[in-house]
Structure formats: C-alpha cells, structure tokens
Design a protein around this motif. Structure first.
Motif, PDB file in Angstrom:
ATOM      1  N   PHE A 178     -48.062  56.064  37.030  1.00 45.61           N
ATOM      2  CA  PHE A 178     -46.648  55.802  36.844  1.00 45.61           C
ATOM      3  C   PHE A 178     -46.003  57.036  36.230  1.00 45.61           C
ATOM      4  N   ARG A 179     -44.976  57.555  36.882  1.00 40.57           N
ATOM      5  CA  ARG A 179     -44.360  58.777  36.399  1.00 40.57           C
ATOM      6  C   ARG A 179     -43.634  58.570  35.084  1.00 40.57           C
ATOM      7  N   MET A 180     -43.070  57.393  34.882  1.00 38.56           N
ATOM      8  CA  MET A 180     -42.232  57.188  33.719  1.00 38.56           C
ATOM      9  C   MET A 180     -42.926  56.465  32.577  1.00 38.56           C
ATOM     10  N   ALA A 181     -44.199  56.153  32.720  1.00 41.52           N
ATOM     11  CA  ALA A 181     -44.806  55.358  31.663  1.00 41.52           C
ATOM     12  C   ALA A 181     -46.296  55.550  31.614  1.00 41.52           C
ATOM     13  N   HIS A 182     -46.903  55.186  30.497  1.00 37.65           N
ATOM     14  CA  HIS A 182     -48.347  55.061  30.465  1.00 37.65           C
ATOM     15  C   HIS A 182     -48.716  53.834  29.649  1.00 37.65           C
ATOM     16  N   LEU A 183     -49.798  53.221  30.056  1.00 39.52           N
ATOM     17  CA  LEU A 183     -50.229  51.969  29.463  1.00 39.52           C
ATOM     18  C   LEU A 183     -51.367  52.245  28.506  1.00 39.52           C
ATOM     19  N   ALA A 193     -54.491  43.072  31.716  1.00 35.25           N
ATOM     20  CA  ALA A 193     -53.773  43.307  32.961  1.00 35.25           C
ATOM     21  C   ALA A 193     -52.300  43.566  32.726  1.00 35.25           C
ATOM     22  N   GLN A 194     -51.754  43.051  31.641  1.00 43.10           N
ATOM     23  CA  GLN A 194     -50.321  43.137  31.406  1.00 43.10           C
ATOM     24  C   GLN A 194     -50.027  43.735  30.032  1.00 43.10           C
ATOM     25  N   PRO A 195     -49.067  44.646  29.956  1.00 49.30           N
ATOM     26  CA  PRO A 195     -48.677  45.164  28.643  1.00 49.30           C
ATOM     27  C   PRO A 195     -47.961  44.088  27.847  1.00 49.30           C
ATOM     28  N   LYS A 196     -48.142  44.119  26.537  1.00 44.49           N
ATOM     29  CA  LYS A 196     -47.508  43.146  25.652  1.00 44.49           C
ATOM     30  C   LYS A 196     -46.211  43.666  25.041  1.00 44.49           C
ATOM     31  N   VAL A 197     -46.150  44.983  24.852  1.00 47.19           N
ATOM     32  CA  VAL A 197     -44.975  45.575  24.213  1.00 47.19           C
ATOM     33  C   VAL A 197     -44.525  46.792  25.002  1.00 47.19           C
ATOM     34  N   VAL A 198     -43.227  46.888  25.253  1.00 48.49           N
ATOM     35  CA  VAL A 198     -42.641  48.060  25.898  1.00 48.49           C
ATOM     36  C   VAL A 198     -42.045  48.949  24.820  1.00 48.49           C
ATOM     37  N   VAL A 199     -42.493  50.204  24.743  1.00 50.82           N
ATOM     38  CA  VAL A 199     -41.954  51.159  23.766  1.00 50.82           C
ATOM     39  C   VAL A 199     -41.006  52.100  24.491  1.00 50.82           C
ATOM     40  N   THR A 200     -39.869  52.393  23.879  1.00 53.79           N
ATOM     41  CA  THR A 200     -38.744  52.937  24.660  1.00 53.79           C
ATOM     42  C   THR A 200     -38.117  54.217  24.132  1.00 53.79           C
ATOM     43  N   ARG A 201     -38.702  54.799  23.085  1.00 54.34           N
ATOM     44  CA  ARG A 201     -38.115  56.051  22.597  1.00 54.34           C
ATOM     45  C   ARG A 201     -38.266  57.166  23.624  1.00 54.34           C
ATOM     46  N   LEU A 253     -40.558  49.397  35.803  1.00 57.42           N
ATOM     47  CA  LEU A 253     -39.526  48.486  35.306  1.00 57.42           C
ATOM     48  C   LEU A 253     -39.937  47.032  35.505  1.00 57.42           C
ATOM     49  N   LYS A 254     -40.548  46.745  36.642  1.00 56.89           N
ATOM     50  CA  LYS A 254     -41.005  45.379  36.906  1.00 56.89           C
ATOM     51  C   LYS A 254     -42.021  44.943  35.862  1.00 56.89           C
ATOM     52  N   GLN A 255     -42.944  45.845  35.526  1.00 57.53           N
ATOM     53  CA  GLN A 255     -43.908  45.541  34.459  1.00 57.53           C
ATOM     54  C   GLN A 255     -43.208  45.292  33.135  1.00 57.53           C
ATOM     55  N   ALA A 256     -42.236  46.151  32.830  1.00 55.53           N
ATOM     56  CA  ALA A 256     -41.532  46.050  31.554  1.00 55.53           C
ATOM     57  C   ALA A 256     -40.780  44.728  31.431  1.00 55.53           C
ATOM     58  N   LEU A 257     -40.187  44.281  32.515  1.00 58.63           N
ATOM     59  CA  LEU A 257     -39.426  43.038  32.490  1.00 58.63           C
ATOM     60  C   LEU A 257     -40.309  41.827  32.211  1.00 58.63           C
ATOM     61  N   SER A 258     -41.593  41.937  32.548  1.00 58.63           N
ATOM     62  CA  SER A 258     -42.500  40.813  32.336  1.00 58.63           C
ATOM     63  C   SER A 258     -43.211  40.864  30.984  1.00 58.63           C
ATOM     64  N   ALA A 259     -43.062  41.962  30.253  1.00 56.95           N
ATOM     65  CA  ALA A 259     -43.708  42.070  28.940  1.00 56.95           C
ATOM     66  C   ALA A 259     -43.018  41.145  27.935  1.00 56.95           C
ATOM     67  N   PRO A 260     -43.759  40.539  27.020  1.00 58.04           N
ATOM     68  CA  PRO A 260     -43.155  39.615  26.056  1.00 58.04           C
ATOM     69  C   PRO A 260     -42.159  40.258  25.100  1.00 58.04           C
ATOM     70  N   VAL A 261     -42.387  41.543  24.756  1.00 56.01           N
ATOM     71  CA  VAL A 261     -41.567  42.184  23.728  1.00 56.01           C
ATOM     72  C   VAL A 261     -41.160  43.578  24.171  1.00 56.01           C
ATOM     73  N   ILE A 262     -39.905  43.924  23.942  1.00 58.14           N
ATOM     74  CA  ILE A 262     -39.440  45.300  24.108  1.00 58.14           C
ATOM     75  C   ILE A 262     -39.038  45.820  22.733  1.00 58.14           C
TER      76      ILE A 262
END
Length: 310
Positions: free
Chosen positions: A13-18, A60-68, A233-242
C-alpha cells in the motif's frame, strides 16, 4: 529580558503500512501504579483478552488508524504495538509553507521578544529552522505542552542557553497558555507567535486581553493529502478506531467518508480542541484525554477500543 514483531505492508500500500504485534498476555500492575496507568493497563488487558478469542481476525484487520503526517506516527504506533494492537498508517494531512515563513528569520534577527510562543510540534520545527538561519539569537520560549517541548530537547542541550524553554502551562491547551503566560508586572510584554495559518485567534486574543503585545506570523499551513489509496481507505473505514491529532485531520477524514457509508466508529483525539472539532462535524463516539499528549492519547485509544468490544 523584562518579562517571561511488526509486519510492514508499505510495499503493498503506497499510503499506509500495517503494524501488527503478536498477542501478549494480560498486563499486571502493582498497587503502587498511578491510577491513570492502572486504567490503561486494565483496558489493555481486556482488549488482549477479547483479541485472544479471535486471533485470526485480529491479524487480518487493523484496529486503529493513525493519521499524522508521514514519518510522524512512529511513537504512537510503537506504543500501541506494545499493547498488541494492529495499526494502519493513513496520513490525512500535510504541511506546506505559510505566507509569513520568509519573514520569520528576519523578524528574529531584527527584533527581541520577551516570549516566543509555540503551540505545536510543527510550529516548533519551522521556528527552529528560522532561528538557526537568524544566527541562533537568545530567545525565551513558552510551549503548550510536553509533546511540543520535545521538539526543542536536542537544541536546548547544545545551544549554550541561547534558547530557553521557560514556560509550560498547567494544562496543554492554547486557552490555558494564554491565561497563564507570565508577565511579571511589566506594562509592555512582547510575544512572537509563529503559528499555522489555520490556527484560531484564541491565543493572541487571550494574550492581548491581558495586555501582551502579540506579533503573529503564519509560518505554515495544513491541508489534506492529495491522494489516498482507495484500498487503504476501505481498510481504514472498517477499523474500530481512528486516531487524530488536529482539527485539520478530522476534517480531512470526514471529507474522505463516502456519502453511502454509514460510518459511526470511534474517534480518539489527542486533546479537547480536536475532540470539539470532531463533535462539531457530527461525530458522536469521540474520546479524548483531559491532558493532551502521547500517554493520554494512547489511553483514549484504548478506551475507545474497549467501548467497541463491549
């Protein structure tokens, strides 16, 4: 002066890493552990226990999206990984030059101020570059909190006292800083306030009302990133917390939510100012610490996660 084990998917993913760490057993604490830390440990233990019943889903799924901004999420990710929490990095904002940036070094060279007021890490970084270009003049600095103060640690140790961090308010907010900055009885006390062009007028108005003479320079501005990978973005929308650290970030996030998406997951804010912005945008599951900073932010993230597993 007159006054005072992680897995990186960044190639995919160009814009993110898990970042995913293996689940660890519940954390224990001693009776002498401070109450705030106890709360974090208890919440983290419950999260670990809930995750242990669904390990495959957790990995399989991230729990928190970090956005800085890119490169500035490392400390938060590391803190969450220690709790066994998977993180998806999705930078929402980026900083660009402000209209007054070119003036900053000249102003520092030509004018002596009683105080330099710095209210964010980015404002601190921009200020330091201009201060060095101005020849490292003697300055007295007031910072909004420990996170912002940390930007100056290396310079303070090596600047031979030409840069002095002399004030931190009792609570890390602009309003409290403006109400507590020492004036020491002088009728005229001058303040240089290098800030984001998008920052409110709360600080200069608060200081001006107390009789300070404030010069504000908009040295940088913040805007949404130009491109977001739709898979990420699809992954981020499904994460429980941003997790968000500024009003600009939460505005950018809301702008990315598709109209067809009934998004109602949790938002963990670094402090009250960002939380107010989130609520103003209509978000309801908003969490924030009483005192802004990394430790409190982690606590709010854990609290938000606990709410999601009830």
């Amino acid at each position: 002066m007159g006054c005072r084990g992680a897995i990186s998917l960044s190639n995919t993913f160009r814009m993110a890493h898990l970042c995913i760490s293996s689940l660890s057993p519940p954390i224990s604490y001693s009776p002498s552990c401070p109450p705030f830390h106890r709360r974090i440990f208890v919440v983290a233990s419950r999260i670990h226990a809930a995750s242990a019943t669904s390990t495959s889903i957790s990995h399989a799924q991230p729990k928190v999206v970090v956005t800085r901004e890119r490169g500035k999420n490392g400390k938060l990710i590391a803190s969450l990984v220690k709790q066994g929490i998977s993180c998806l990095e999705l930078p929402l904002i980026e900083h660009t030059r402000g209209p007054d940036l070119d003036r900053l070094s000249t102003v520092l060279s030509d004018t002596t101020f009683d105080w330099i007021v710095i209210t964010s890490p980015e404002a601190g970084s921009v200020f330091l570059e201009a201060w060095k270009a101005a020849g490292t003049p003697n300055v007295t600095v007031g910072v909004v909190g420990a996170g912002t103060a940390s930007i100056f640690e290396e310079v303070v140790q090596s600047s031979k006292r030409s840069l002095n961090i002399a004030f931190v308010p009792s609570k890390a907010t602009g309003k409290v800083l403006a109400s507590e900055l020492p004036k020491n009885g002088n009728e005229k006390c001058t303040v240089l306030y290098p800030a984001s062009a998008k920052a409110s007028n709360e600080i200069e108005e608060g200081l001006s009302n107390r009789g300070f003479e404030v010069t504000r320079l908009n040295t940088y501005t913040t805007g949404p990133v130009h491109h977001v990978d739709q898979t990420v973005l699809k992954q981020a929308l499904s994460a429980p917390v941003i997790a968000v650290a500024s009003p600009s970030a939460i505005r950018a996030w809301v702008g990315l939510i598709p109209e067809s998406e009934q998004w109602s997951n949790s938002v963990a804010c670094i402090g009250e100012t960002t939380a107010k912005a989130a609520k103003k945008l209509g978000l309801t599951n908003v969490y924030y610490p009483a005192n802004p900073g990394l430790e409190g932010w982690v606590g709010s993230i854990l609290e938000a996660m606990q709410a999601n597993i009830k």
